[in-house]
Each structure stands twice: as C-alpha cells, then as structure tokens.
Design an enzyme around this catalytic site. Structure first.
Site, PDB file in Angstrom:
ATOM      1  N   ALA A  17       0.841  -1.207   0.000  1.00 48.50           N
ATOM      2  CA  ALA A  17       0.000   0.000   0.000  1.00 48.50           C
ATOM      3  C   ALA A  17       0.874   1.255   0.000  1.00 48.50           C
ATOM      4  O   ALA A  17       0.590   2.235  -0.692  1.00 48.50           O
ATOM      5  CB  ALA A  17      -0.898  -0.006   1.228  1.00 48.50           C
ATOM      6  N   TYR A  18       1.958   1.218   0.760  1.00 49.53           N
ATOM      7  CA  TYR A  18       2.862   2.366   0.858  1.00 49.53           C
ATOM      8  C   TYR A  18       3.600   2.597  -0.461  1.00 49.53           C
ATOM      9  O   TYR A  18       3.558   3.682  -1.039  1.00 49.53           O
ATOM     10  CB  TYR A  18       3.854   2.095   1.993  1.00 49.53           C
ATOM     11  CG  TYR A  18       4.863   3.191   2.239  1.00 49.53           C
ATOM     12  CD1 TYR A  18       4.483   4.402   2.812  1.00 49.53           C
ATOM     13  CD2 TYR A  18       6.213   3.003   1.916  1.00 49.53           C
ATOM     14  CE1 TYR A  18       5.410   5.397   3.050  1.00 49.53           C
ATOM     15  CE2 TYR A  18       7.150   3.997   2.154  1.00 49.53           C
ATOM     16  CZ  TYR A  18       6.748   5.191   2.721  1.00 49.53           C
ATOM     17  OH  TYR A  18       7.671   6.181   2.965  1.00 49.53           O
ATOM     18  N   SER A  19       4.243   1.527  -0.982  1.00 46.76           N
ATOM     19  CA  SER A  19       5.081   1.683  -2.178  1.00 46.76           C
ATOM     20  C   SER A  19       4.260   2.046  -3.402  1.00 46.76           C
ATOM     21  O   SER A  19       4.680   2.875  -4.220  1.00 46.76           O
ATOM     22  CB  SER A  19       5.870   0.405  -2.445  1.00 46.76           C
ATOM     23  OG  SER A  19       6.632   0.084  -1.307  1.00 46.76           O
TER      24      SER A  19
END
Ligand code: ZN
Length: 673
Positions: free
Chosen positions: A562-564
C-alpha cells in the site's frame, strides 16, 4: 499624553541609567516614536582611553529601538570636538559622517544618529527628539505659523523645514541662540526637540508639548468627515477580497525582487480606503522625512482597477526619478511600499514580514495625522524635490548598504506539509534558518504549534505560521494555502512531505488501509501540488515543489504494498508536473530518503516491531541493521534529508527539474535509472 515618569523608580539611578530609563519611556509610547524612530542624548564627564576626564555626548546610535534600548546602543563622542563643528559654514553629508566618526570615544560603538550634531549644539545636558503624531498633525498644516504662535511661541523655537543633517543642526542651534530660554524646538514637517538640565525635565517638556498639541486637535469638531464620504467593509469581506488579489499583486511587484506582503484592515484604515478624498490627501507626501524609507513618498491609493493603477504608479515613479536624478544615482525599485485598496484595506510590502508590518504601523499613524491635520486645517507635506533629496540621500542609501547580505531564501514563502515531526520538521527548521517565511501544516495541532514556537525561538522573527491541515481533505488543503496568502501574500515553494506507512502483506491488508495509504501518500500530494500551482501561475514568478517520496519507489520491500504503490503514484505525479509546468519556470523534484528514524512518526513502534520481525532481528538492532545495509554504512537523519530539500528549494539547483535525489547512504538497488 500620560506622563509616565516615576520619582520612586528613578531615585537611585545613575546618570546613564536615567538616560536609558527616559529613552524607554519615550519608546513605550507609539504616539511619540515608531520602530527605531526618534533619538535621545545626555552630556556628561567620562574617562577616555588614557584615563583623562572629558565631556562626552552619549547619543542613540542607528539600528536600535528606543523602547528596548540599552546603554550599549548609545555612541559616546567627544563633546568639545562636536561643538567645534558649529564654526563650519557648510559641511557635506559625507564630511559630517567622517567628522562624527573621528569624534567617537569608542570606535566600536554603534554608528551615531545623523541628528548627533543637533544634540551636541544644544548646551543642555538632556535632549530628546520624537516625531510625535500630535505634533506632526500641527507641523504639517498650511497655517503652521499661526498655530505655532498660538500654542508654542512662549516656550519653543520654530525651525522651518530643512533637510536633516548639518544644515538642520545649525538652524536649530541658531534659533536656540536667539531664544536661549526656550525649552525645545518645533521642526516644520519633521517633529519636535525638547531639552533640559535633567532627563526628567526634558521628558516632561516633551509630554507637556505633545499634550498641548493633542488638546488643540481635540478642540476641533469637523463639519464634515475629513476624508469625505466613506463606507465600511467587514474584516471578513476585506480578507476575502485580499485573497482574490494578493498572488497577482505579489507577482506584479516582484519582477525584479520578491516581496513579502502584509494585509491589515482595522476599521479606521478601511474607512480611509473607502473614502472619497483619501486619494487626494494621501498623495501629498509623508508626515516626516523619517518615514520616507519605510513608506516612500506616497502610497498607491487605488480606484477601480488596481492593476492599471499599480502600473501607473510604477511609471510615475520612474518619471519622478528622471525629473530629479543626477548621473551618479541608481533608480531604487519603482514599487509602492503601501497600497490602500477600497474594500480591502492596506497592503504593505517589505523584504520580510517584519518590515512589511512596520510600514503598515507607520502608515496607520500617518492616516491619523492626515485626519487630524485636515480637521484643524489643511494637510501639507514637504515639496517633491525635498522628498526626492531625502529618498536618495546618500546617508540613507549608505545605511541600506550596511545591511548584511540576504540569505538564500529571504523574501521566499514555503508551505511544508507533515511538519510536526521527522523530515517535515527538520526541513521547516532548515528553511527558516535560510530566512524563508513558512506555513507549516500537520494534523497534530499541539505538535505543529510547538514546532512553530521552536522556529520562532531559533530564528527570532514571526516568519512561521502553523496550520492544522489534513492533506487528504480538499477544503482543508485550500484553507492552508489561503493561510500562506493571508500571512505573507503568496507562495514560492511547496515541500509536499506528509506521509504514512502501513506495513502489511497484501492478503493481510484491508481495503480501508489500502485506501488510507493512497489518500495520504498519493491524493494528498495531488491536492497540495494543485493548490500550489494555481498560486504559482497567478503570481507568474515560477515556483518550486519538492516531493518527499521514498527509496521504495525504486526498490520496494515486501509488506509495503500500500505504501510503495501510493508513493510510486506520487513520484509519477511529480514527473508529470515537471513536464506540464516547466515552461512557466515551475520546478518539480523528488527526494528519496530511506530508513530515516530521528523523531519520525512514520517509524511508529508498531512499524519498528514489524520491520524488525521481517528482518529477523531485535527491535533495538533495527537502526544498526539499516545503517549497515547502505553503501556508506551511515545513519541517515532528518537533517540530512532537509539539506537535500534545501538544495532543491533554492536557486543553487536552478537548472534541475524532474529529478530524483536519493538520500539513503547509497542503496544500489534504489539507484535512479
Ligand atoms: Zn527626526
């Protein structure tokens, strides 16, 4: 005017302590002096460097303010040598400055006031000089002579307008010699001097004369409003109107050098701005030559079309310069320092917010003087030629040349998101150190206020405004950028930094978490960049955005889906902005940090624990693990990232856009390619 002298407080003070005490009493009263204006002195016996007892004049030096002055702000000069200057028929400004320097007892003391000789030529021990509002309301009238006769003739001498410096000092001395029992001097279109055998006597004469002027003004009841018909506009409405025009205005005055803008709209200023005759009175000139360097010879009083009026002001100023210049002079910038705009109020310009506010303060007092002078008589100022002579006075220009060189980000305005901790906080501090004006945003109200306080303590000026800001919310983002306009007039730099981490494997990740990551790490950057670009386009002065992304954009790690993914969207957005707006001089770059701990909230205890488990090491070993992972075996701090962002924010990187700069100690998998 209130007499603030206290016999109790002064009973045990030495002569020099009394000088500081009475100077501060004068400085306390903004109706007497404003921001560095006015000066005071004492004559006394002191020892020189050889131990000889000599007569010394201690006079306020340039660059200090009476309300906060200390003894070290006064310059000691040999009185006998100063008095000898009276024998000169003439003395140029340069010769006078040179003369004063040679009379200094201590060569390290501050530069003595340009009114030093006037203090020296008056044989009383204490001399005070102010530009009191009430006195200026009288000295700047058509019938000053009549009013002087009635009010002051029995106590004071009258000195017709003459340029400050040697000629004025001689004129005051001459007038005093004719009336040696006088207690002071009224200086036409300039101010007032008082003197006495003690600090108390000189101070009390000042208060007495100013009160006399105040009472005289109070006696008049105008038949009609002094500025003609007027109307009011609410502060909210003025602010709304200002928001509409400020970025364009900042761009128009910032073609050669940028300015910081200050807006103010107290009822008396708005009444003046909305009035019928304000535009006539305001063009007559300042109330005292001492205000000229702050407010210029006149404000821009706009009518219907402020854009055309501003262009006309700039053309008129150039023509005014051409009328009086000689070959050695260089045109100072042609912009006004004060703009009076109907339904908006007053906008003032400065190299920083402090000087913009000072110009506003001075002009608010000037409006009051306009009002009072037009109530009792007709307002007048010095002639245009005299104004030019003062504005381009070599001593004024010399004073400006003594100012230290401006820092890299002086006159700039930046907005930093996620500034309550970690990289955002470090960037805000670093930019402030370079003189940048800042709006710092975060969702955490208490912490963002603390950061603003820390910046104020470290950088000493009110150049930082904290805002509570949720980058995922369109309205909240708009409001935060509106704050940058309200506080400083526009925007030059956006540091789009706010971010969150959400380490989960794909199957453990809820839709809600996925979307939250995209809301902050992608949508937030879009919303902020869009608002910044709107302001940049209106200002038409280029612009600069730095996106704080992550090493994961180049080299993602497991559990950071989700972050990347969201951060990759941010990086793509950055590159598209660089492509779309490069032709407007808007630069956009990306910084990719890695494993920056510091006080970062990205690295919450949960994230740390989770990462330690993923790498199969104890939590305490995590920082060491990341340190060893990079090529330099170094720990990356928020300050390191801030340095890279600073480079991209200044003109040192003027030719760089669409670029990714890594700040990760060297992670070869994440090399940009
Ligand atoms: Zn003065």
């Amino acid at each position: 005017m209130k007499n603030r002298w206290s016999d109790q407080e002064t009973a045990s003070l030495s002569k020099t302590e009394l000088l500081v005490y009475s100077s501060r009493l004068i400085g306390l009263e903004d109706q007497l002096v404003l921001w560095g204006g006015g000066n005071t002195s004492i004559k006394l016996q002191q020892q020189d460097h050889l131990g000889r007892s000599i007569r010394v004049l201690l006079v306020k030096g340039s660059g200090s303010d009476l309300k906060s002055c200390q003894l070290k702000d006064f310059a000691p000069l040999r009185l006998e040598e100063l008095v000898a200057a009276e024998l000169h028929e003439e003395m140029t400004d340069e010769a006078m400055v040179d003369y004063l320097n040679r009379c200094l007892v201590n060569p390290k003391s501050p530069r003595p006031s340009i009114e030093t000789l006037m203090h020296a030529f008056i044989p009383y021990d204490h001399v005070d000089h102010t530009h009191a509002d009430a006195i200026l309301s009288i000295t700047n009238t058509k019938n000053i002579h009549k009013i002087f006769e009635k009010l002051f003739a029995q106590d004071m001498v009258f000195v017709p307008y003459i340029k400050p410096g040697f000629p004025l000092a001689r004129a005051v001395a001459k007038a005093f010699k004719k009336s040696p029992r006088s207690r002071g001097a009224i200086l036409e279109k300039h101010g007032i001097f008082t003197w006495g055998n003690s600090a108390k006597e000189s101070y009390q004469t000042m208060i007495e004369m100013v009160t006399r002027a105040e009472d005289y003004v109070k006696n008049f009841r105008p038949n009609q409003p002094p500025f003609g018909k007027t109307s009011s506009t609410t502060a909210d409405q003025c602010q709304q109107n200002y928001l509409e025009i400020a970025p364009k205005l900042r761009g128009m005055v910032g073609k050669i050098q940028k300015f910081i803008l200050n807006h103010s709209c107290p009822p008396d200023v708005v009444e003046f701005a909305n009035s019928e005759r304000g535009n006539v009175i305001s063009q007559k000139g300042p109330a005292t030559p001492d205000h000229l360097s702050r407010t210029k010879k006149s404000c821009l009083f706009t009518q219907k079309d402020w854009v055309k009026d501003l262009e006309k002001y700039q053309r008129d100023y150039e023509a005014y310069f051409a009328r009086y210049q000689d070959a050695t002079m260089k045109l100072q910038d042609a912009n006004p320092r004060v703009l009076i705009i109907p339904q908006v109020g007053m906008v003032t310009l400065g190299k920083d917010i402090k000087s913009a506010k000072i110009a506003g303060d001075i002009y608010q007092h000037t409006i009051d003087i306009f009002k009072n002078a037009s109530t009792i008589d007709e307002y007048e100022s010095i002639s245009e030629r005299d104004l030019f002579e003062m504005e381009y006075w070599p001593l004024e220009l010399y004073k400006l040349s003594l100012a230290p060189p401006e820092r890299d980000l002086a006159r700039h305005i930046a907005l930093v998101t996620g500034a309550a901790s970690g990289i955002g906080k470090a960037v805000a501090l670093r930019l402030a150190e370079e003189g940048c004006h800042l709006v710092i945003g975060d969702v955490d109200e208490a912490r963002i206020r603390n950061v603003a306080q820390e910046i104020k303590e470290r950088c000493g000026q009110d150049l930082c405004v904290p805002v509570v800001m949720d980058v995922t919310n369109e309205d909240s983002v708009k409001k935060a950028f509106g704050q940058a306009i309200l506080a400083f007039g526009g925007l030059d730099i956006l540091i789009s930094n706010a971010g969150i981490a959400m380490p989960r494997s794909i199957t453990d990740l809820s839709l809600e978490e996925w979307e939250k990551s995209f809301a902050v790490n992608a949508r937030g950057h879009f919303l902020c960049a869009r608002e910044a670009i709107k302001i940049f386009k209106t200002q038409n002065m280029g612009g600069n955005i730095v996106f704080v992304a992550t090493k994961n954009v180049m080299a993602p790690g497991k559990d950071f889906g989700a972050y990347s993914a969201a951060k990759a969207a941010e990086a793509q957005l950055a590159k598209v902005i660089a492509i779309e707006y490069g032709h407007l001089g808007i630069r956009t770059n990306i910084v990719n940090p890695d494993a920056v701990f510091g006080d970062s909230r990205l690295w919450s205890e949960t994230v740390k624990k989770e990462r330690a488990e993923a790498h199969g090491i104890p939590v305490e070993g995590l920082e060491e693990f990341y340190r060893k992972r990079n090529l330099l075996h170094t720990q990356v701090t928020p300050r390191d990232v801030a340095e890279a962002i600073l480079f991209l924010s200044t003109n040192r990187s003027a030719k760089i856009t669409g670029c990714t700069l890594t700040v990760d100690g060297g992670v070869k998998e994440a090399f940009p390619r």
